[in-house]
Design a protein around this motif. Structure first.
Motif, PDB file in Angstrom:
ATOM      1  N   VAL A 134      -5.352   3.056  -7.777  1.00 38.06           N
ATOM      2  CA  VAL A 134      -6.376   3.910  -7.177  1.00 38.06           C
ATOM      3  C   VAL A 134      -7.252   4.485  -8.287  1.00 38.06           C
ATOM      4  N   ASP A 154      -3.801   6.375  -0.078  1.00 39.64           N
ATOM      5  CA  ASP A 154      -5.133   6.276   0.500  1.00 39.64           C
ATOM      6  C   ASP A 154      -6.089   5.777  -0.575  1.00 39.64           C
ATOM      7  N   GLY A 155      -6.951   4.877  -0.206  1.00 39.62           N
ATOM      8  CA  GLY A 155      -7.924   4.363  -1.159  1.00 39.62           C
ATOM      9  C   GLY A 155      -7.360   3.352  -2.139  1.00 39.62           C
ATOM     10  N   GLN A 156      -6.124   2.859  -1.891  1.00 39.86           N
ATOM     11  CA  GLN A 156      -5.528   1.888  -2.804  1.00 39.86           C
ATOM     12  C   GLN A 156      -6.293   0.575  -2.747  1.00 39.86           C
ATOM     13  N   LEU A 157      -6.529  -0.008  -3.900  1.00 44.11           N
ATOM     14  CA  LEU A 157      -7.295  -1.237  -4.005  1.00 44.11           C
ATOM     15  C   LEU A 157      -6.443  -2.451  -3.665  1.00 44.11           C
ATOM     16  N   ARG A 194       0.830  -1.200   0.000  1.00 42.73           N
ATOM     17  CA  ARG A 194       0.000   0.000   0.000  1.00 42.73           C
ATOM     18  C   ARG A 194       0.870   1.259   0.000  1.00 42.73           C
TER      19      ARG A 194
END
Length: 296
Positions: free
Chosen positions: A60, A8-11, A5
């Protein structure tokens, strides 16, 4: 293995997800060996598929447009073969749709053989001339209709960002030297708006070499029409001394373009270092090297 990671918001992306996507949309490739590719990349998860293919999936949603740009423009930039550009570039072979819990488009590319050059490995006038030839050829392509690329906005638009980053990095970066480079770049911000094709991210991690020679340029997610000075980035990301001078001479960069290019390179380092220091140490080292090279 899940992609580390960084954002923020990483899949969550792993081999199992990629296999499900392939099985559902491209079953002819579903049985091929699949393994993650470790890199300093920050935008896509990359998997090697068999011997001849790779899979790229945006990490993202905010950067999904980079892949869409490549899908639209790489076939045009490459032309009918590799004759329009003197180095190989990525070749998309299939576009995948959202599915299996993954919400964005993704793509299968032709695998390009080669290795990422070690830092300093291309620091010679011959490699500088070869890469400059690629930049010239890219600039010669018609930019009409191209998306906005790096350098499309003026350096003045980034003034607040640069000065805030310099202040935040005090103690890590020499603020006097960094401010002097940035001030010189702003003073040279006389670009007349003439747009050319710009790659926008000519770092060593986006190049491939074979048998010691430069063979390919990767990652066109930032490519588009903008200020050609942005592609002077290798003068500080790759080259020193005679190689740097050769690169500048091959591209005919005047003093104003040179100062803008140095400013663009500094800004890339200033913004990348704090963002990736903990989450992507390899890229943080690269960002720091840009700051050091531009302020030396």
């Amino acid at each position: 293995m899940t992609t580390p990671r960084m954002h923020d918001g990483q899949l969550e992306i792993d081999v199992a997800l990629v296999r499900r996507l392939l099985a559902a949309q491209f079953p002819r490739w579903a049985g091929l060996p699949l393994r993650p590719v470790r890199s300093a990349g920050t935008v896509n998860a990359i998997y090697r598929l068999g011997d001849e293919l790779s899979v790229r999936l945006p990490l993202v949603p905010g950067w999904a447009g980079d892949l869409e740009r490549e899908l639209e423009w790489l076939p045009r930039l490459g032309g009918a073969g590799a004759d329009r550009l003197p180095l190989a570039i990525p070749e998309p072979v299939a576009a995948g749709e959202p599915g299996e819990g993954y919400p964005m488009r993704w793509a299968v590319y032709r695998w390009l053989d080669g290795a990422t050059p070690r830092p300093g490995a291309l620091d010679d006038p011959g490699a500088a001339a070869r890469l400059a030839g690629f930049v010239r050829a890219l600039r010669d392509l018609d930019p009409v209709g191209a998306p906005h690329g790096k350098g499309y906005h003026t350096l003045t638009d980034d003034d607040e960002t640069a000065r805030r980053a310099i202040a935040a990095l005090a103690g890590t970066v020499d603020p006097v030297a960094a401010t002097a480079v940035w001030t010189d770049a702003l003073a040279a911000d006389t670009w007349d708006g003439e747009q050319v094709w710009v790659h926008g991210d000519l770092l060593h991690v986006n190049l491939l070499v074979r048998d010691g020679g430069l063979t390919a340029v990767l990652d066109f997610g930032s490519a588009g029409a903008g200020d050609g000075a942005f592609d002077l980035l290798p003068a500080w990301s790759l080259f020193t001394g005679a190689a740097r001078r050769a690169f500048r001479a091959e591209l005919g960069a005047d003093d104003a373009a040179w100062a803008r290019g140095r400013g663009y390179a500094l800004l890339k380092g200033l913004t990348g270092l704090p963002y990736y220091r903990e989450t992507n140490p390899r890229f943080a080292v690269l960002a720091r090297s840009l700051i050091d090279a531009t302020t030396a």
